[in-house]
Design a protein around this motif. Structure first.
Motif, PDB file in Angstrom:
ATOM      1  N   PHE A  67     -22.194  38.825  -9.791  1.00 11.59           N
ATOM      2  CA  PHE A  67     -22.651  37.583 -10.499  1.00 11.59           C
ATOM      3  C   PHE A  67     -23.346  36.876  -9.509  1.00 11.59           C
ATOM      4  N   THR A  68     -24.357  35.898  -9.981  1.00 10.22           N
ATOM      5  CA  THR A  68     -25.035  35.145  -9.216  1.00 10.22           C
ATOM      6  C   THR A  68     -25.361  33.834 -10.069  1.00 10.22           C
ATOM      7  N   ILE A  69     -24.726  32.816  -9.286  1.00  6.51           N
ATOM      8  CA  ILE A  69     -24.810  31.440  -9.847  1.00  6.51           C
ATOM      9  C   ILE A  69     -25.851  30.504  -9.382  1.00  6.51           C
ATOM     10  N   SER A  70     -26.726  29.916 -10.054  1.00 10.94           N
ATOM     11  CA  SER A  70     -27.783  29.057  -9.767  1.00 10.94           C
ATOM     12  C   SER A  70     -27.908  27.796 -10.355  1.00 10.94           C
ATOM     13  N   ARG A  71     -28.673  26.968 -10.015  1.00  8.76           N
ATOM     14  CA  ARG A  71     -28.725  25.625 -10.790  1.00  8.76           C
ATOM     15  C   ARG A  71     -30.172  24.774 -10.631  1.00  8.76           C
ATOM     16  N   ASP A  72     -30.605  24.309 -11.602  1.00  5.50           N
ATOM     17  CA  ASP A  72     -31.760  23.611 -11.673  1.00  5.50           C
ATOM     18  C   ASP A  72     -31.389  21.908 -11.743  1.00  5.50           C
ATOM     19  N   ASN A  73     -31.465  21.388 -10.657  1.00  2.00           N
ATOM     20  CA  ASN A  73     -30.976  20.102 -10.649  1.00  2.00           C
ATOM     21  C   ASN A  73     -31.693  19.103 -11.379  1.00  2.00           C
ATOM     22  N   ALA A  74     -33.008  19.501 -11.375  1.00  2.00           N
ATOM     23  CA  ALA A  74     -33.873  18.487 -12.370  1.00  2.00           C
ATOM     24  C   ALA A  74     -33.503  18.545 -13.929  1.00  2.00           C
ATOM     25  N   LYS A  75     -33.030  19.794 -14.306  1.00  2.00           N
ATOM     26  CA  LYS A  75     -32.613  19.725 -15.565  1.00  2.00           C
ATOM     27  C   LYS A  75     -31.148  19.563 -15.869  1.00  2.00           C
ATOM     28  N   ASN A  76     -30.418  19.562 -14.963  1.00  2.00           N
ATOM     29  CA  ASN A  76     -28.844  19.324 -14.968  1.00  2.00           C
ATOM     30  C   ASN A  76     -28.495  20.707 -15.817  1.00  2.00           C
ATOM     31  N   THR A  77     -28.610  21.979 -15.188  1.00  2.00           N
ATOM     32  CA  THR A  77     -28.499  23.101 -15.918  1.00  2.00           C
ATOM     33  C   THR A  77     -28.183  23.986 -14.605  1.00  2.00           C
TER      34      THR A  77
END
Length: 121
Positions: A67-77
């Protein structure tokens, strides 16, 4: 009001992949950590993976390398890419965000409604 909405769950065969997404919306000043938890009937909800605003990640041992977790801070996602899925991964997956609604407020956790992931053997 703050809402976390998950998507991407479903039914997949063992060895397959799914990608979960979670969008946080509403009155949000800043988001610290975001994470994914899972729960099966009769068991406690467990942390699967988490990621800080700076990108530091943490995984439970059973999903490391898959599994890999990631995030897009600009999209709050926040995303969870799940590969090489196993029947033991079957659970309801919940998104969690530790956030502040105002600059002077304290951080608190919010939960999504959950999305079912079913892995068939």
């Amino acid at each position: 009001q703050v809402q976390l909405v998950e998507s991407g769950g479903g039914l997949v065969q063992a060895g397959g992949s799914l990608r979960l997404s979670c969008v946080a919306s509403g009155s949000i000043f800043s988001i610290n950590a975001m994470g994914w938890y899972r729960q099966v009937p009769g068991k406690r909800r467990e942390l699967v993976a988490a990621i800080t605003s700076g990108g530091t990640t943490n995984y439970t041992d059973s999903v490391k390398g898959r599994f890999t977790i990631s995030r897009d801070n600009a999209k709050n996602t926040v995303y969870l890419q799940m590969n090489s899925l196993k029947p033991d991964d079957t659970a309801v997956y919940y998104c969690n965000a530790l956030l502040k609604r105002t600059a002077w407020g304290m951080s608190r956790g919010y939960w999504g409604q959950g999305t079912q992931v079913t892995v068939s053997s």
